[in-house]
Scaffold this active site. Structure first.
Site, PDB file in Angstrom:
ATOM      1  N   HIS A 101      54.573  28.237  32.536  1.00  0.00           N
ATOM      2  CA  HIS A 101      53.456  28.224  33.488  1.00  0.00           C
ATOM      3  C   HIS A 101      52.603  29.464  33.266  1.00  0.00           C
ATOM      4  CE1 HIS A 101      56.882  30.206  35.430  1.00  0.00           C
ATOM      5  NE2 HIS A 101      55.994  30.984  36.034  1.00  0.00           N
ATOM      6  N   HIS A 103      49.924  31.958  35.182  1.00  0.00           N
ATOM      7  CA  HIS A 103      49.355  32.383  36.469  1.00  0.00           C
ATOM      8  C   HIS A 103      47.867  32.677  36.300  1.00  0.00           C
ATOM      9  CE1 HIS A 103      53.275  33.435  38.497  1.00  0.00           C
ATOM     10  NE2 HIS A 103      53.663  33.536  37.249  1.00  0.00           N
TER      11      HIS A 103
HETATM   12  P1  5GP Z   1      57.324  33.472  37.401  1.00  0.00           P
HETATM   13  O1  5GP Z   1      57.941  34.615  38.156  1.00  0.00           O
HETATM   14  O2  5GP Z   1      58.401  32.558  36.845  1.00  0.00           O
HETATM   15  O3  5GP Z   1      56.314  33.876  36.385  1.00  0.00           O
HETATM   16  O4  5GP Z   1      56.489  32.646  38.472  1.00  0.00           O
HETATM   17  C1  5GP Z   1      57.014  31.645  39.253  1.00  0.00           C
HETATM   18  C2  5GP Z   1      55.995  31.362  40.345  1.00  0.00           C
HETATM   19  O5  5GP Z   1      56.247  30.082  40.862  1.00  0.00           O
HETATM   20  C3  5GP Z   1      56.078  32.343  41.517  1.00  0.00           C
HETATM   21  O6  5GP Z   1      54.808  32.958  41.693  1.00  0.00           O
HETATM   22  C4  5GP Z   1      56.459  31.465  42.703  1.00  0.00           C
HETATM   23  O7  5GP Z   1      55.822  31.853  43.878  1.00  0.00           O
HETATM   24  C5  5GP Z   1      56.035  30.079  42.245  1.00  0.00           C
HETATM   25  N1  5GP Z   1      56.849  28.992  42.783  1.00  0.00           N
HETATM   26  C6  5GP Z   1      58.209  28.931  42.813  1.00  0.00           C
HETATM   27  N2  5GP Z   1      58.608  27.767  43.364  1.00  0.00           N
HETATM   28  C7  5GP Z   1      57.479  27.083  43.669  1.00  0.00           C
HETATM   29  C8  5GP Z   1      57.249  25.804  44.284  1.00  0.00           C
HETATM   30  O8  5GP Z   1      58.164  25.078  44.655  1.00  0.00           O
HETATM   31  N3  5GP Z   1      55.948  25.424  44.438  1.00  0.00           N
HETATM   32  C9  5GP Z   1      54.904  26.212  44.043  1.00  0.00           C
HETATM   33  N4  5GP Z   1      53.675  25.766  44.243  1.00  0.00           N
HETATM   34  N5  5GP Z   1      55.090  27.430  43.477  1.00  0.00           N
HETATM   35  C10 5GP Z   1      56.359  27.853  43.295  1.00  0.00           C
END
Ligand code: 5GP
Ligand code: ZN
Length: 138
Positions: A101, A103
């Site tokens: 993903h 951001h």
């Molecule tokens: P990472 O830390 O892996 O780069 O980012 C994961 C992101 O996914 C975090 O910003 C978190 O808030 C978001 N996230 C985690 N679970 C969910 C979910 O169930 N729905 C949505 N919309 N975002 C999520």
């Protein structure tokens, strides 16, 4: 394609509800559930890849294009002053959901978002050796 125990596979493919900003055959752009700022979006490929290092070039290129397009939309929608496009690979790098993903985070001159790291310094010799060490594997 879809990994059974992956929440982002379910969000990307519409199995679970999301606040969707955009969708096409290969991607869904959704709002992050715990946004760093209003409009914080996530670009999700519908196909499962653990992270950017595991994904194919076509998906990565399309994800970056879509992130920039999302950034332009956020600027239009909110008139923000800047946009961070960022992406984490591996737990040590802050990745918490192991489905690729990107951001896309709207920024304002005075906001509460913080990304900090301590700046280090290496000698010219160390920098040359470091570049060569990496270059061997490119
Ligand atoms: P990472 O830390 O892996 O780069 O980012 C994961 C992101 O996914 C975090 O910003 C978190 O808030 C978001 N996230 C985690 N679970 C969910 C979910 O169930 N729905 C949505 N919309 N975002 C999520
Ligand atoms: Zn997945």
């Amino acid at each position: 394609m879809i990994k059974d125990d992956c929440i982002f596979c379910k969000l990307a493919n519409g199995i679970f509800d999301t606040n969707t900003v955009y969708e096409d055959e290969d991607f869904r752009v959704i709002l992050d559930i715990e946004p760093a700022s209003r409009g914080h979006a996530l670009v999700l490929p519908k196909k499962h890849f653990a992270n950017a290092l595991e994904a194919d070039d076509e998906t990565l290129g399309a994800a970056m294009k879509l992130a920039a397009r999302t950034g332009r939309a956020l600027k239009e929608a909110f008139g923000c002053d800047g946009i961070n496009i960022l992406q984490n690979n591996g737990e040590a790098a802050g990745q918490t959901v192991f489905h690729l993903h990107v951001h896309v985070i709207p920024r304002w001159e005075k906001d509460t978002v913080q990304f900090e790291y301590k700046k280090n310094s290496f000698s010219d010799e160390e920098m040359k050796a470091t570049a060569a060490d990496i270059g061997k594997y490119m």
